[in-house]
Design a protein around this motif. Sequence first.
Motif, short mmCIF file in Angstrom:
data_model
loop_
_atom_site.label_atom_id
_atom_site.label_comp_id
_atom_site.label_asym_id
_atom_site.label_seq_id
_atom_site.Cartn_x
_atom_site.Cartn_y
_atom_site.Cartn_z
N VAL A 52 0.83 -1.20 0.00
CA VAL A 52 0.00 0.00 0.00
C VAL A 52 0.87 1.26 0.00
N ALA A 53 2.02 1.22 0.68
CA ALA A 53 2.88 2.39 0.81
C ALA A 53 3.63 2.74 -0.47
N THR A 54 4.04 1.75 -1.24
CA THR A 54 4.89 2.00 -2.40
C THR A 54 4.31 3.02 -3.38
N PRO A 55 3.05 2.89 -3.81
CA PRO A 55 2.53 3.87 -4.76
C PRO A 55 2.42 5.28 -4.16
N LEU A 56 2.47 5.38 -2.83
CA LEU A 56 2.38 6.66 -2.14
C LEU A 56 3.75 7.22 -1.78
N GLY A 57 4.81 6.51 -2.19
CA GLY A 57 6.17 6.96 -1.91
C GLY A 57 6.67 6.63 -0.51
N GLY A 58 6.00 5.71 0.17
CA GLY A 58 6.40 5.36 1.54
C GLY A 58 7.22 4.10 1.62
N ARG A 59 7.77 3.87 2.81
CA ARG A 59 8.52 2.62 3.03
C ARG A 59 8.43 2.22 4.49
#
Length: 112
Positions: A96-103
């Motif tokens: 879920v985080a990847t497309p939002l630029g998270g890690r």
Amino acid sequence: MFRSEDFPNDENGDVLRRMRDSGDNFAIPRDFEFTVVFATREAVQAFGDHFAQLGYEVVANESGHVPELPWDVTVVTHMLPTHAAITAFEAELQRVATPLGGRNDGWGCFEQ
């Protein structure tokens, strides 16, 4: 009793080995706090809303712990401390985080 080969040689395995060696009772479920970091408030909102709608406790704050990703989101789940469960939940958070630029930025729990 757990043996060293019960945990893979990765970060989660290392933490679980340390927990085992300090006497943690792995038969007791407990709350785990998983932290994911983001660059923007908007990404935090989208990520947090997703997991809150699934029934998880979600807390966000701007900590600056990771300068380029200053927003922390903590997602709390209750489970047994198993390598498979921890790794699977981390994978779902990252999906879920990847497309939002998270890690992912780690997890923690209280010893039992």
